[in-house]
Design an enzyme around this catalytic site. Structure first.
Site, short mmCIF file in Angstrom:
data_model
loop_
_atom_site.label_atom_id
_atom_site.label_comp_id
_atom_site.label_asym_id
_atom_site.label_seq_id
_atom_site.Cartn_x
_atom_site.Cartn_y
_atom_site.Cartn_z
N VAL A 1 0.63 -1.09 -0.19
CA VAL A 1 -0.02 0.18 0.00
C VAL A 1 0.82 1.23 0.05
O VAL A 1 1.84 1.46 0.78
CB VAL A 1 -0.87 -0.12 1.18
CG1 VAL A 1 -2.00 1.34 1.17
CG2 VAL A 1 -1.91 -1.15 1.35
N ASP B 1 -12.86 -11.16 2.95
CA ASP B 1 -11.80 -10.94 3.86
C ASP B 1 -11.84 -9.98 5.10
O ASP B 1 -11.15 -9.37 5.17
CB ASP B 1 -10.31 -10.90 3.06
CG ASP B 1 -9.35 -11.24 3.76
OD1 ASP B 1 -9.23 -11.91 4.88
OD2 ASP B 1 -8.19 -10.91 3.40
#
Length: 674
Positions: free
Chosen positions: A27, A136
């Site tokens: 990220v 998830d």
């Protein structure tokens, strides 16, 4: 990160600093050159970019992800596919993730834990309504805006569908659609994932916020954790009972016992203040031993069968606690009783005070799938109170139903009327069957109710139902169907299915996400032993399923026999050739090849759509096509395929009724004249 080490992401974005790294990739803080805004960019692992299936799935997810719009969801701005880069560009949330906050705090108070869980459930409800599963849910994917104290308004759910992007068709549980500690039992056992699976993950999350650890945490491999999800009860937390009952319902082994996301949030918000204001727990130790709930099914490599996000598997199957039934009497089972005590009949008209009938209180139950198929929801012996007029006065007449008088012969299980319910697993077409039978041992009459259900698309009959005799060599039982349903005998010379006691039930439509119920009175003489009724009801299901599986050819009872759909396209298409001919071919149960004679859909056919398509997908509206060629194809009206430009490797993706993730073989688009 130094300025000189910055690099471009596509033509629009510039990577600035790396914020973190996870199992799926890195990220980054990035800059959008179009408006100079700061965004977050998630770069997927480099090895994923070399997999054409992952790239195709990445592109397919774009419209869904970009379209998710909810204050509790981190907004996806763009998906970048360029060179070796696959990236999801999102709004940047300045703050921590929930995992960091939980490490800092240890546990949350019940009120804050419930607020966070409700915020996540609200986000999931919006995503499910838009056709998107998360797959998830865990603290790492829940972001908290700002610093210091926070509330539900600061919670953002992130990383929708990212786990699916790396999903292989057959994978081991260690890499299966998410993180083992948060994965539902049905994924380990049956390979199925639905909206109810997301609710299960929120149940794990809520448990973790309360306890400081997940319910099945402990030493062992991912398969060990999976075994606990499947076969062990979550350790009871020392929280108030109403809160624990809701957590336990969210963690039910059977997805059909979990409420949908929105209704689960509603139930959590309805908890009283004294429950929510209970003291915060210390971090709970790992249990020394686990309490099994049933024998553990084998787990191993499984094929993921993702159910449509808009299918509410819990909407129609929430068992209730046994309660006294509404007063009812059978002939011959009522005895008159004189008034008790000094009662003014002219004033009250009653001889005895009778309390009101109590409404059922729903209690969550964790019932293993096989148990649910074999046992009724409730088995009970009811006391009966009947009001009648005796000797010209309004008296209370009380009768006790005991299954017959003392001179009657033995009855099944030694009681009065019995009931049993059986819920079959849904078929690939989305067809489901729920059977309920009320049996009177004295008359040998079974009142059978059959509810046919559909999931992502409407279905139509005929449907096969086999009502076998109780014993081998017995005659088929006499059956009287209700007047408003069209039922005929199964004709082997027409259907190719040679089974005795088969009934062909003709229904015009079972509506999408709805059901249709038919009833019949069946004469069966069950033996006087416990479980005989359940055994007969199970034989109905097994006989019907065996008959349907016995014929791999032909198109009889299509909604019950359709196992798969094949997307057929030419191997080589030329630019300028007009539309691409696409055919959708049924694959019947037990068949090795698709049926290219009884075609469900042909994109170049003229005239009305096939009857088969109406029976398995509700008609043409049940078909949807999409481009798997990165813009080389044009999909017209969702059901016609046009060619725009040349491409070396193309696919067409299709949706047919309940089959939502179909892909054609790879084909080539050649240049015009080349």
């Amino acid at each position: 990160m130094e300025v000189e080490s910055r690099r471009a992401l596509g033509s629009r974005y510039e990577l600035l600093t790396r914020l973190g790294q996870g199992a799926m990739g890195q990220v980054w803080r990035a800059r959008d050159r179009s408006d100079d805004s700061v965004v977050a960019a998630k770069l997927l692992r480099p090895e994923l970019t070399s997999d054409p299936e992952v790239v195709a799935r990445f592109i397919q997810e774009r419209s869904i992800l970009v379209g998710l719009d909810h204050p509790g969801i981190v907004r996806v701005r763009d998906l970048v596919v360029e060179g070796q880069d696959l990236a999801i560009v999102m709004d940047l949330v300045d703050g921590d993730d929930l995992r960091t906050r939980l490490r800092q705090e240890g546990t949350f108070s019940p009120r804050l834990a419930v607020e966070v869980a409700c915020a996540v459930l609200d986000a999931l409800a919006a995503a499910h309504a838009a056709g998107c599963l998360h797959r998830d849910v865990k603290p790492d994917n829940v972001l908290v805006a700002g610093q210091g104290d926070f509330g539900a308004q600061d919670v953002r759910l992130s990383d929708f569908s990212i786990a699916r992007l790396a999903q292989d068709s057959t994978v081991m549980a260690t890499g299966l659609l998410g993180t083992p500690g948060y994965m539902p039992p049905e994924l380990f056992v049956h390979g199925t994932f639905s909206a109810a699976s997301d609710v299960y993950a929120v149940g794990v999350l809520l448990y973790e916020l309360l306890a400081g650890r997940t319910p099945f945490a402990g030493p062992g491999t991912a398969h060990t954790v999976g075994h606990r999800h499947v076969s062990m009860a979550p350790p009871r937390l020392p929280v108030p009972d109403p809160l624990w009952r809701t957590v336990a319902m969210m963690l039910s082994k059977d997805p059909a016992l979990r409420l949908p996301a929105a209704r689960t949030a509603e139930q959590l918000r309805s908890l009283p203040d004294d429950v929510l204001d209970a003291p915060r727990l210390p971090v709970q130790p790992e249990p020394e031993r686990w309490e099994p709930v049933d024998a553990a099914p084998a787990t191993g490599p499984i094929r993921v069968n993702e159910l449509p996000s808009d299918v509410d598997v819990g909407a129609t199957y929430v068992p209730g606690a046994a309660v006294e039934a509404t007063p009812v009497a059978r002939p011959g089972a009522v005895e008159a009783a004189l008034p008790v005590g000094d009662v003014d009949l002219q004033e009250t008209g009653l001889a005895r005070n009778v309390g009101p009938h109590t409404r059922p209180v729903l209690e969550p139950q964790a019932v293993a799938p096989e148990e649910r198929r074999r046992r009724p929801w409730v088995r009970w012996v009811v006391g009966v109170v009947v009001l009648a007029l005796v000797a010209g006065l309004t008296w209370l007449v009380v009768g006790l139903v005991t299954g017959g008088d003392d001179e009657a012969g033995p009855s099944t299980a030694g009681s009065g009327p019995l009931s049993a319910t059986l819920v079959d697993d849904p078929l690939p077409s989305g067809f489901s069957v729920t059977r309920r039978v009320d049996y009177d041992p004295e008359t040998g009459t079974a009142d059978l109710s059959i509810r046919f259900g559909a999931q992502a698309a409407a279905l139509a009959g005929p449907f096969l139902e086999v009502l076998p005799p109780v014993g081998q060599g017995d005659q088929c039982p006499l059956v009287a169907w209700e007047d408003d349903v069209e039922v005929s005998a199964n004709l082997p010379q027409v259907t190719g299915i040679g089974v005795p006691c088969g009934h062909s039930i003709e229904l015009t439509e079972v509506p999408r996400q709805g059901s249709v119920e038919v009833s019949a009175e069946v004469s069966v003489d069950l033996p006087a032993e416990s479980g005989a009724l359940e055994d007969w009801l199970a034989s109905v299901s097994e006989s019907t399923d065996a008959a349907l599986a016995s014929q791999p050819v032909g198109a009889a009872y299509p909604a019950q026999r359709l196992a798969d759909v094949r997307v057929e396209v030419p191997s080589d298409v030329r630019v300028g050739s007009g539309s691409v001919r696409l055919r959708l071919l049924p694959v019947w149960r037990g068949a090795e090849r698709p049926d290219d004679v009884r075609v469900l859909y042909d994109s170049q056919a003229v005239g009305p759509p096939s009857e088969l398509l109406r029976q398995v997908a509700g008609g043409p509206d049940g078909v949807g096509l999409s481009d798997g060629c990165n813009g080389a194809l044009a999909i017209v009206n969702g059901r016609r395929v046009g060619v725009l430009r040349a491409a070396e490797s193309c696919t067409v993706r299709a949706r047919v009724g309940n089959f939502t993730d179909l892909v054609s073989d790879t084909f080539r688009i050649s240049p015009a004249g080349g």
